[in-house]
Write a protein that holds these residues in place. Structure first.
Motif, PDB file in Angstrom:
ATOM      1  N   GLU A   6       0.841  -1.193   0.000  1.00 18.22           N
ATOM      2  CA  GLU A   6       0.000   0.000   0.000  1.00 18.22           C
ATOM      3  C   GLU A   6       0.871   1.237   0.000  1.00 18.22           C
ATOM      4  N   PRO A   7       0.680   2.141  -0.985  1.00 18.57           N
ATOM      5  CA  PRO A   7       1.519   3.317  -1.081  1.00 18.57           C
ATOM      6  C   PRO A   7       1.069   4.417  -0.139  1.00 18.57           C
ATOM      7  N   THR A   8       1.997   5.350   0.071  1.00 13.16           N
ATOM      8  CA  THR A   8       1.662   6.565   0.783  1.00 13.16           C
ATOM      9  C   THR A   8       1.383   7.632  -0.250  1.00 13.16           C
ATOM     10  N   ALA A   9       0.222   8.245  -0.231  1.00 11.65           N
ATOM     11  CA  ALA A   9      -0.145   9.207  -1.265  1.00 11.65           C
ATOM     12  C   ALA A   9      -0.473  10.551  -0.645  1.00 11.65           C
ATOM     13  N   ALA A  10       0.044  11.613  -1.269  1.00  9.99           N
ATOM     14  CA  ALA A  10      -0.294  12.962  -0.840  1.00  9.99           C
ATOM     15  C   ALA A  10      -1.579  13.385  -1.525  1.00  9.99           C
ATOM     16  N   PRO A  11      -2.347  14.293  -0.909  1.00 12.92           N
ATOM     17  CA  PRO A  11      -3.596  14.711  -1.534  1.00 12.92           C
ATOM     18  C   PRO A  11      -3.351  15.538  -2.774  1.00 12.92           C
ATOM     19  N   ALA A  43      25.971  -1.398  -2.312  1.00 12.93           N
ATOM     20  CA  ALA A  43      25.736  -1.483  -0.867  1.00 12.93           C
ATOM     21  C   ALA A  43      24.324  -1.084  -0.473  1.00 12.93           C
ATOM     22  N   VAL A  44      23.516  -0.607  -1.425  1.00  7.33           N
ATOM     23  CA  VAL A  44      22.160  -0.158  -1.105  1.00  7.33           C
ATOM     24  C   VAL A  44      21.259  -1.367  -0.897  1.00  7.33           C
ATOM     25  N   ARG A  45      20.486  -1.353   0.189  1.00  7.80           N
ATOM     26  CA  ARG A  45      19.582  -2.453   0.493  1.00  7.80           C
ATOM     27  C   ARG A  45      18.123  -2.092   0.239  1.00  7.80           C
ATOM     28  N   SER A  46      17.792  -0.818   0.288  1.00 12.36           N
ATOM     29  CA  SER A  46      16.436  -0.380  -0.062  1.00 12.36           C
ATOM     30  C   SER A  46      16.452   1.121  -0.274  1.00 12.36           C
ATOM     31  N   MET A  47      15.418   1.625  -0.922  1.00 12.54           N
ATOM     32  CA  MET A  47      15.260   3.057  -1.167  1.00 12.54           C
ATOM     33  C   MET A  47      13.807   3.429  -0.965  1.00 12.54           C
ATOM     34  N   ARG A  48      13.594   4.687  -0.597  1.00 21.32           N
ATOM     35  CA  ARG A  48      12.252   5.269  -0.601  1.00 21.32           C
ATOM     36  C   ARG A  48      12.189   6.210  -1.789  1.00 21.32           C
ATOM     37  N   VAL A  49      11.180   6.041  -2.627  1.00 25.86           N
ATOM     38  CA  VAL A  49      11.134   6.774  -3.884  1.00 25.86           C
ATOM     39  C   VAL A  49       9.708   7.206  -4.192  1.00 25.86           C
ATOM     40  N   VAL A  50       9.552   8.453  -4.621  1.00 26.41           N
ATOM     41  CA  VAL A  50       8.263   8.957  -5.092  1.00 26.41           C
ATOM     42  C   VAL A  50       8.212   8.757  -6.595  1.00 26.41           C
ATOM     43  N   THR A  51       7.253   7.976  -7.052  1.00 22.03           N
ATOM     44  CA  THR A  51       7.132   7.700  -8.475  1.00 22.03           C
ATOM     45  C   THR A  51       6.233   8.732  -9.148  1.00 22.03           C
ATOM     46  N   ALA A  52       6.044   8.587 -10.446  1.00 22.91           N
ATOM     47  CA  ALA A  52       5.389   9.627 -11.244  1.00 22.91           C
ATOM     48  C   ALA A  52       3.946   9.893 -10.838  1.00 22.91           C
ATOM     49  N   ASP A  53       3.308   8.945 -10.169  1.00 27.28           N
ATOM     50  CA  ASP A  53       1.922   9.154  -9.738  1.00 27.28           C
ATOM     51  C   ASP A  53       1.842   9.827  -8.373  1.00 27.28           C
ATOM     52  N   GLY A  54       2.987  10.279  -7.838  1.00 27.91           N
ATOM     53  CA  GLY A  54       2.984  10.933  -6.538  1.00 27.91           C
ATOM     54  C   GLY A  54       2.935   9.982  -5.368  1.00 27.91           C
ATOM     55  N   THR A  55       3.260   8.707  -5.599  1.00 23.89           N
ATOM     56  CA  THR A  55       3.208   7.684  -4.565  1.00 23.89           C
ATOM     57  C   THR A  55       4.596   7.450  -3.969  1.00 23.89           C
ATOM     58  N   ARG A  90       7.043   4.999  -2.349  1.00 20.67           N
ATOM     59  CA  ARG A  90       7.210   3.536  -2.321  1.00 20.67           C
ATOM     60  C   ARG A  90       8.544   3.158  -1.686  1.00 20.67           C
ATOM     61  N   THR A  91       8.607   1.926  -1.225  1.00 18.92           N
ATOM     62  CA  THR A  91       9.877   1.326  -0.834  1.00 18.92           C
ATOM     63  C   THR A  91      10.290   0.368  -1.933  1.00 18.92           C
ATOM     64  N   ALA A  92      11.520   0.516  -2.416  1.00 14.82           N
ATOM     65  CA  ALA A  92      12.063  -0.365  -3.444  1.00 14.82           C
ATOM     66  C   ALA A  92      13.217  -1.164  -2.857  1.00 14.82           C
ATOM     67  N   SER A  93      13.129  -2.477  -2.987  1.00 15.02           N
ATOM     68  CA  SER A  93      14.172  -3.367  -2.473  1.00 15.02           C
ATOM     69  C   SER A  93      14.099  -4.657  -3.275  1.00 15.02           C
ATOM     70  N   ASP A  94      14.913  -5.634  -2.896  1.00 16.88           N
ATOM     71  CA  ASP A  94      14.840  -6.935  -3.569  1.00 16.88           C
ATOM     72  C   ASP A  94      13.471  -7.580  -3.409  1.00 16.88           C
ATOM     73  N   ASP A  95      12.776  -7.285  -2.315  1.00 14.65           N
ATOM     74  CA  ASP A  95      11.494  -7.917  -2.015  1.00 14.65           C
ATOM     75  C   ASP A  95      10.296  -7.055  -2.395  1.00 14.65           C
ATOM     76  N   LYS A  96      10.473  -5.742  -2.447  1.00 20.48           N
ATOM     77  CA  LYS A  96       9.375  -4.832  -2.762  1.00 20.48           C
ATOM     78  C   LYS A  96       9.746  -4.026  -3.996  1.00 20.48           C
ATOM     79  N   GLU A  97       8.905  -4.051  -5.004  1.00 16.42           N
ATOM     80  CA  GLU A  97       9.179  -3.340  -6.256  1.00 16.42           C
ATOM     81  C   GLU A  97      10.575  -3.705  -6.779  1.00 16.42           C
ATOM     82  N   PRO A  98      10.841  -5.009  -6.998  1.00 14.36           N
ATOM     83  CA  PRO A  98      12.214  -5.407  -7.350  1.00 14.36           C
ATOM     84  C   PRO A  98      12.700  -4.851  -8.678  1.00 14.36           C
ATOM     85  N   ASP A  99      11.810  -4.681  -9.668  1.00 14.43           N
ATOM     86  CA  ASP A  99      12.261  -4.104 -10.933  1.00 14.43           C
ATOM     87  C   ASP A  99      12.680  -2.644 -10.768  1.00 14.43           C
TER      88      ASP A  99
END
Length: 500
Positions: A31-36, A207-219, A221-230
């Motif tokens: 579930e993403p975090t979304a700003a209004p 050495a990066v294990r995960s990132m927090r990233v705002v994608t084009a839809d304003g969401t 997300r957490t990106a890691s090997d297990d979440k959003e792997p692509d």
């Protein structure tokens, strides 16, 4: 394929499932975090930026928005390279939180505004300036918090390398990265991350294990090997500005090593022998030994160009001289030798220099094969040309790869140049009014070396004149990067040049 519509997702999350790439995201994304959304009506005309309600954006962020005429505008709009001081973006949103980033992205979506993304302000072509075309700059430099929890560092996207090294180094830990103190951690890492500990510890992105990233839809997300792997795969070496706005990284640190360094110089008459020996030795040396070879001319090098080597060793100091013998036994004796042994933090501070702003031009190659005699001759000819160019300093730097960079395969992350021997920078610093001369010099140097090194280039040294940039920067990884882009930014909201 079900994708997001540009405005249909604002404030309501994802419309449909993500499309599959070569390594498909989970069928049910976290579930993403979304700003209004900041509008209650259809978007503003793309040609009516002057009618945008900028006060609305100010009310919805914790950070600050600087617009033309505001007291801070002429300070926050500047990049590290003074040649871009004429860029005047629509506004600079200096974000205070990840939610500010999401709000800024949604505001730009709602008002059909282009965005430019900034972490440290070192974009070689000036793309983070937001002036061509005029854009809203989302400036992540205030996101500079660095926290260490055990061996894992959480690094804000805008943290400078000097700040990162200071925070982890004082705790006895280390992160491999570049030497320029004002470079932003995000820009370095997203393109791969080459630096003085690359051969000993790997690329920064490794050495990066995960990132927090705002994608084009304003969401967010957490990106890691297990979440959003692509997405995670693409953000490790695919370059910044194309897939989203990274707000923080979780990075596995290493025990801070003691560093032995050496600075060597030779007369330029020895350059042919030294280049020939160095390129055979450096990429295959002990993994703990990194080196860079520089051939530089220009007004600051009176008489003849300068040939320099900088080496860094993380093994026992007593063993350093023996490792250097693989080079020094095959070349004329250097005329200058300056050794040091320092702790990690002191060594990185010594590499950093002043970090002062200076106008420069630059481009790159990635070296997959040693130069033959003709190639070395072409290189030396171009360095000699710098002497009468009117440029302050111009030439070439060749940074050894190999070592731990090859622990991963070219397709394991988006950084494709795992098997290369070295990265190459062509640089020129110049006095006022000489930008065209500097550009002509570095591009002429690169053109002269194309027959020897092909068209491979490093995305962190982006060059707007490279036409087949997908092949040059990303090689066989370009197609997969394109598929990830279609998934996470199907309408190409992020419009930085040289995207996928």
């Amino acid at each position: 394929m079900t994708t997001w519509t540009r405005r249909g997702v604002l404030g309501v999350g994802i419309v449909g499932a993500l499309s599959a790439c070569s390594s498909a995201p989970s069928a049910a994304p976290p579930e993403p975090t979304a700003a209004p959304s900041l509008t209650t009506s259809p978007t503003a005309s793309s040609s009516s930026a002057a009618r945008v309600d900028w006060a609305q954006l100010r009310r919805h962020v914790q950070g600050t928005l600087a617009r033309p005429g505001d007291p801070t505008y002429d300070t926050v709009r500047r990049l590290q390279n003074p040649r871009y001081d004429d860029q005047r973006p629509l506004g600079v949103l200096s974000v205070a939180t990840a939610d500010d980033v999401a709000t800024g992205v949604r505001f730009a979506q709602d008002h059909d505004l282009p965005v430019a993304l900034r972490s440290g302000g070192h974009s070689y072509p000036g793309w983070s300036g937001g002036g061509r075309p005029r854009a809203l700059v989302i400036d992540c430099r205030p996101l500079d918090d660095v926290r260490l929890d055990g061996t894992t560092a959480t690094v804000g996207a805008g943290a400078s390398l000097a700040h990162v090294y200071g925070e982890v180094g004082r705790r006895g830990r280390a992160i491999a990265g570049g030497s320029c103190p004002t470079v932003g951690f995000s820009g370095l890492t997203l393109g791969g991350g080459v630096g003085v500990l690359t051969r000993a510890l790997g690329l920064t992105c490794d050495a990066v294990r995960s990132m927090r990233v705002v994608t084009a839809d304003g969401t967010l997300r957490t990106a890691s090997d297990d979440k959003e792997p692509d997405l995670f795969w693409a953000l490790r070496g695919g370059g910044g500005g194309h897939l989203g706005v990274v707000t923080s990284f979780d990075v596995e640190t290493s025990v801070a090593p003691t560093l032995s360094t050496i600075y060597l110089a030779w007369p330029f008459s020895a350059a042919r022998e030294v280049i020939e020996a160095w390129q055979q030795w450096a990429p295959g040396a002990d993994d703990r030994l990194w080196s860079t070879l520089k051939a530089l001319g220009g007004e600051s090098h009176r008489g003849e160009p300068t040939l320099l080597l900088s080496g860094t060793w993380t093994g026992p100091a007593s063993a350093f001289e023996g490792r250097l013998a693989g080079l020094l036994d095959h070349v004329p004796a250097p005329t200058s030798r300056v050794p040091h042994t320092r702790g990690y933090l002191d060594a990185m501070r010594a590499f950093a220099g002043s970090g002062a702003r200076e106008a420069f031009a630059a481009t790159s190659h990635v070296m997959y094969a040693p130069l033959d005699a003709a190639g070395i001759g072409d290189l030396l000819d171009r360095v000699h040309l710098a002497q009468d160019s009117g440029l302050k300093e111009a030439g070439i730097s060749i940074d050894a790869l190999g070592g731990r960079v090859r622990d991963l395969q070219p397709g394991d992350t988006a950084f494709v140049h795992r098997e290369a021997l070295a990265t190459v920078q062509y640089t020129a610093t110049f006095p006022p009014g000489s930008a065209r001369d500097a550009d002509a010099y570095v591009h002429g140097f690169r053109d002269a070396m194309l027959p020897h090194w092909g068209d491979h280039a490093y995305v962190n040294y982006a060059d707007r004149t490279i036409t087949d940039y997908r092949a040059a920067y990303f090689g066989d990884n370009a197609d997969r990067l394109g598929r990830v882009r279609t998934t996470y930014d199907p309408e190409h909201f992020f419009t930085q040049p040289q995207g996928f």
